[in-house]
Design a protein around this motif. Structure first.
Motif, PDB file in Angstrom:
ATOM      1  N   GLU A   5       0.833  -1.208   0.000  1.00 37.39           N
ATOM      2  CA  GLU A   5       0.000   0.000   0.000  1.00 37.39           C
ATOM      3  C   GLU A   5       0.867   1.257   0.000  1.00 37.39           C
ATOM      4  O   GLU A   5       0.548   2.227  -0.684  1.00 37.39           O
ATOM      5  CB  GLU A   5      -0.924   0.006   1.216  1.00 37.39           C
ATOM      6  CG  GLU A   5      -2.000  -1.046   1.156  1.00 37.39           C
ATOM      7  CD  GLU A   5      -2.772  -1.176   2.461  1.00 37.39           C
ATOM      8  OE1 GLU A   5      -2.590  -0.337   3.372  1.00 37.39           O
ATOM      9  OE2 GLU A   5      -3.556  -2.131   2.567  1.00 37.39           O
ATOM     10  N   GLN A   6       1.963   1.237   0.742  1.00 32.90           N
ATOM     11  CA  GLN A   6       2.879   2.375   0.780  1.00 32.90           C
ATOM     12  C   GLN A   6       3.517   2.580  -0.596  1.00 32.90           C
ATOM     13  O   GLN A   6       3.633   3.704  -1.065  1.00 32.90           O
ATOM     14  CB  GLN A   6       3.962   2.170   1.842  1.00 32.90           C
ATOM     15  CG  GLN A   6       3.432   2.174   3.258  1.00 32.90           C
ATOM     16  CD  GLN A   6       3.035   3.565   3.702  1.00 32.90           C
ATOM     17  OE1 GLN A   6       2.040   4.127   3.228  1.00 32.90           O
ATOM     18  NE2 GLN A   6       3.803   4.121   4.604  1.00 32.90           N
ATOM     19  N   PHE A   7       3.928   1.494  -1.232  1.00 37.15           N
ATOM     20  CA  PHE A   7       4.527   1.597  -2.557  1.00 37.15           C
ATOM     21  C   PHE A   7       3.538   2.194  -3.556  1.00 37.15           C
ATOM     22  O   PHE A   7       3.905   3.044  -4.376  1.00 37.15           O
ATOM     23  CB  PHE A   7       5.032   0.236  -3.054  1.00 37.15           C
ATOM     24  CG  PHE A   7       5.511   0.268  -4.476  1.00 37.15           C
ATOM     25  CD1 PHE A   7       6.622   1.026  -4.837  1.00 37.15           C
ATOM     26  CD2 PHE A   7       4.846  -0.452  -5.459  1.00 37.15           C
ATOM     27  CE1 PHE A   7       7.064   1.065  -6.156  1.00 37.15           C
ATOM     28  CE2 PHE A   7       5.283  -0.413  -6.773  1.00 37.15           C
ATOM     29  CZ  PHE A   7       6.394   0.346  -7.124  1.00 37.15           C
ATOM     30  N   LEU A   8       2.281   1.783  -3.481  1.00 36.99           N
ATOM     31  CA  LEU A   8       1.278   2.303  -4.407  1.00 36.99           C
ATOM     32  C   LEU A   8       1.092   3.815  -4.269  1.00 36.99           C
ATOM     33  O   LEU A   8       0.764   4.488  -5.241  1.00 36.99           O
ATOM     34  CB  LEU A   8      -0.058   1.576  -4.211  1.00 36.99           C
ATOM     35  CG  LEU A   8      -0.061   0.103  -4.641  1.00 36.99           C
ATOM     36  CD1 LEU A   8      -1.393  -0.548  -4.269  1.00 36.99           C
ATOM     37  CD2 LEU A   8       0.231  -0.048  -6.118  1.00 36.99           C
ATOM     38  N   LYS A   9       1.335   4.360  -3.071  1.00 36.48           N
ATOM     39  CA  LYS A   9       1.228   5.805  -2.862  1.00 36.48           C
ATOM     40  C   LYS A   9       2.286   6.584  -3.650  1.00 36.48           C
ATOM     41  O   LYS A   9       2.054   7.719  -4.037  1.00 36.48           O
ATOM     42  CB  LYS A   9       1.376   6.151  -1.379  1.00 36.48           C
ATOM     43  CG  LYS A   9       0.206   5.777  -0.524  1.00 36.48           C
ATOM     44  CD  LYS A   9       0.478   6.209   0.926  1.00 36.48           C
ATOM     45  CE  LYS A   9      -0.672   5.908   1.839  1.00 36.48           C
ATOM     46  NZ  LYS A   9      -0.402   6.379   3.208  1.00 36.48           N
ATOM     47  N   VAL A  10       3.453   5.983  -3.825  1.00 35.65           N
ATOM     48  CA  VAL A  10       4.566   6.692  -4.471  1.00 35.65           C
ATOM     49  C   VAL A  10       4.887   6.179  -5.873  1.00 35.65           C
ATOM     50  O   VAL A  10       5.691   6.769  -6.571  1.00 35.65           O
ATOM     51  CB  VAL A  10       5.849   6.624  -3.610  1.00 35.65           C
ATOM     52  CG1 VAL A  10       5.636   7.269  -2.262  1.00 35.65           C
ATOM     53  CG2 VAL A  10       6.343   5.199  -3.457  1.00 35.65           C
ATOM     54  N   GLN A  11       4.258   5.108  -6.274  1.00 40.88           N
ATOM     55  CA  GLN A  11       4.609   4.443  -7.529  1.00 40.88           C
ATOM     56  C   GLN A  11       4.571   5.377  -8.741  1.00 40.88           C
ATOM     57  O   GLN A  11       5.535   5.454  -9.492  1.00 40.88           O
ATOM     58  CB  GLN A  11       3.692   3.240  -7.769  1.00 40.88           C
ATOM     59  CG  GLN A  11       4.047   2.470  -9.023  1.00 40.88           C
ATOM     60  CD  GLN A  11       3.174   1.243  -9.211  1.00 40.88           C
ATOM     61  OE1 GLN A  11       2.220   1.008  -8.462  1.00 40.88           O
ATOM     62  NE2 GLN A  11       3.484   0.460 -10.213  1.00 40.88           N
ATOM     63  N   HIS A  12       3.489   6.104  -8.926  1.00 40.79           N
ATOM     64  CA  HIS A  12       3.371   6.966 -10.116  1.00 40.79           C
ATOM     65  C   HIS A  12       4.416   8.072 -10.112  1.00 40.79           C
ATOM     66  O   HIS A  12       5.002   8.386 -11.143  1.00 40.79           O
ATOM     67  CB  HIS A  12       1.966   7.557 -10.228  1.00 40.79           C
ATOM     68  CG  HIS A  12       0.915   6.529 -10.478  1.00 40.79           C
ATOM     69  ND1 HIS A  12       0.884   5.756 -11.604  1.00 40.79           N
ATOM     70  CD2 HIS A  12      -0.141   6.138  -9.714  1.00 40.79           C
ATOM     71  CE1 HIS A  12      -0.149   4.934 -11.538  1.00 40.79           C
ATOM     72  NE2 HIS A  12      -0.778   5.136 -10.400  1.00 40.79           N
TER      73      HIS A  12
END
Length: 120
Positions: A5-12
């Motif tokens: 979930e943390q990665f998805l926050k910064v992925q883009h």
């Protein structure tokens, strides 16, 4: 699950920075995995133990990690300070704001010779 979930926050954001530097956006997870290893001085000590740990988390081979780190260094997103000691380009640190549910920004300036990417 929380790490995903943390990665998805910064992925883009990380993918966009990578693409703007001419690098595959697939390297975004490796960049994200470096965040917890930034010491108070802003340095990351990258040794074989850390590479092995990241390889297990990302399901990448150690060779792929070595190649990715070399490419990130080549384009200036990972700055080599000394053997095994690096720091991230300041624009990468903007992604940490997203982890705190804040807004991350970057500024892109163009001139005849090149493009410059920076934070405000």
């Amino acid at each position: 699950m929380q790490e995903k979930e943390q990665f998805l926050k910064v992925q883009h954001f990380l993918e966009d920075v990578l693409v703007l530097h001419g690098v595959s956006k697939n390297m975004s997870q490796l960049l994200f995995e470096l965040f917890p290893y930034i010491n108070p001085e802003g340095h990351i000590i990258i040794n074989s133990f850390l590479k092995k740990e990241i390889a297990e988390k990302t399901k990448m081979s150690k060779g792929t990690i070595d190649n990715t780190l070399s490419k990130l260094n080549e384009v200036g997103l990972l700055i080599r300070l000394d053997r095994g000691t690096y720091e991230l380009h300041p624009v990468i640190h903007e992604a940490k704001k997203l982890l705190k549910n804040k807004t991350a920004t970057m500024k892109i300036s163009y001139n005849e010779q090149k493009r410059k990417i920076e934070t405000d």
